[in-house]
Design an enzyme around this catalytic site. Structure first.
Site, PDB file in Angstrom:
ATOM      1  N   CYS A  83       0.826  -1.206   0.000  1.00 33.78           N
ATOM      2  CA  CYS A  83       0.000   0.000   0.000  1.00 33.78           C
ATOM      3  C   CYS A  83       0.868   1.268   0.000  1.00 33.78           C
ATOM      4  O   CYS A  83       1.309   1.695  -1.044  1.00 33.78           O
ATOM      5  CB  CYS A  83      -1.007  -0.023   1.138  1.00 33.78           C
ATOM      6  SG  CYS A  83      -2.357   1.150   0.895  1.00 33.78           S
ATOM      7  N   HIS A 165      -3.747  -5.204   0.880  1.00 32.97           N
ATOM      8  CA  HIS A 165      -3.031  -5.592   2.109  1.00 32.97           C
ATOM      9  C   HIS A 165      -2.976  -7.115   2.234  1.00 32.97           C
ATOM     10  O   HIS A 165      -3.896  -7.729   2.777  1.00 32.97           O
ATOM     11  CB  HIS A 165      -3.719  -4.974   3.332  1.00 32.97           C
ATOM     12  CG  HIS A 165      -3.492  -3.512   3.430  1.00 32.97           C
ATOM     13  ND1 HIS A 165      -2.489  -2.968   4.202  1.00 32.97           N
ATOM     14  CD2 HIS A 165      -4.106  -2.471   2.827  1.00 32.97           C
ATOM     15  CE1 HIS A 165      -2.508  -1.653   4.085  1.00 32.97           C
ATOM     16  NE2 HIS A 165      -3.485  -1.324   3.242  1.00 32.97           N
ATOM     17  N   GLU A 167      -1.368  -8.953   4.191  1.00 30.71           N
ATOM     18  CA  GLU A 167      -1.320  -9.423   5.578  1.00 30.71           C
ATOM     19  C   GLU A 167      -2.714  -9.687   6.140  1.00 30.71           C
ATOM     20  O   GLU A 167      -2.858 -10.382   7.148  1.00 30.71           O
ATOM     21  CB  GLU A 167      -0.555  -8.427   6.474  1.00 30.71           C
ATOM     22  CG  GLU A 167      -1.261  -7.123   6.762  1.00 30.71           C
ATOM     23  CD  GLU A 167      -1.101  -6.031   5.719  1.00 30.71           C
ATOM     24  OE1 GLU A 167      -1.377  -4.868   6.053  1.00 30.71           O
ATOM     25  OE2 GLU A 167      -0.707  -6.334   4.563  1.00 30.71           O
TER      26      GLU A 167
END
Length: 186
Positions: A83, A165, A167
């Protein structure tokens, strides 16, 4: 050693919990040693195998005034920008940011093959950003969504950027990046 450069505002510790800790956990579970440093760190850590530039919150854009540290710019090894990290890589490589606010899930379609996507043709990713990117000729677009570019790779070294994202929902992508880091120097 995987260096995680924290792009969050250093005075807002809650951001570390949301944007840095999940990445650190993924990397450590994969068996890599990590060090987390602020984006503004001036010295390169030793035994470096790869660098991850984290994301940050919607209202946090201080990373744009810091930029990518000089020691990272001199690094020819693997980098993954998430990002905010992708936005910094895009700017470094002659691209620019464009207004594109997105929060939530998006369908992502791979448009070029690369080892980091490991043969996937499409997947769903979590977006949380105010700016998208327009790239220069110095990068290859690897994936797109309806709202624009979602993933890039620089043409001169293994630097990757993802606007979503991983994660949150796509840990496999970070693992694939770590596999690239494992091959570093072989």
């Amino acid at each position: 050693m995987i260096t995680i450069l924290d792009c969050t505002r250093q005075d807002l510790s809650l951001l570390k919990y949301e944007f840095v800790s999940p990445i650190t956990n993924i990397v450590q579970i994969a068996g890599f040693n990590t060090i987390v440093l602020p984006l503004a760190t001036h010295e390169r850590p030793s035994n470096l195998k790869g660098i991850i530039l984290t994301g940050t919150s919607l209202m946090d854009d201080h990373y744009l005034s810091i930029g990518i540290p000089e020691w990272v710019l001199q690094w020819a090894g693997p980098v993954l920008g998430i990002c905010a990290g992708m936005q910094l890589i895009t700017i470094t490589y002659g691209g620019r940011l464009v207004p594109s606010e997105a929060v939530g899930m998006t369908e992502i379609r791979c448009v070029n093959r690369d080892q980091i996507v490991d043969g996937k043709e499409q997947f769903t990713g979590w977006e949380l950003h105010r700016s998208g990117v327009e790239t220069s000729g110095n990068v290859t677009v690897l994936a797109r969504s309806a709202s624009g570019i979602q993933m890039i790779r620089t043409n001169d070294r293994p630097w990757y950027g993802v606007l979503f994202h991983p994660e949150v929902r796509n840990e496999w992508l970070i693992t694939n990046f770590l596999n690239i880091c494992s091959k570093q120097g072989q």
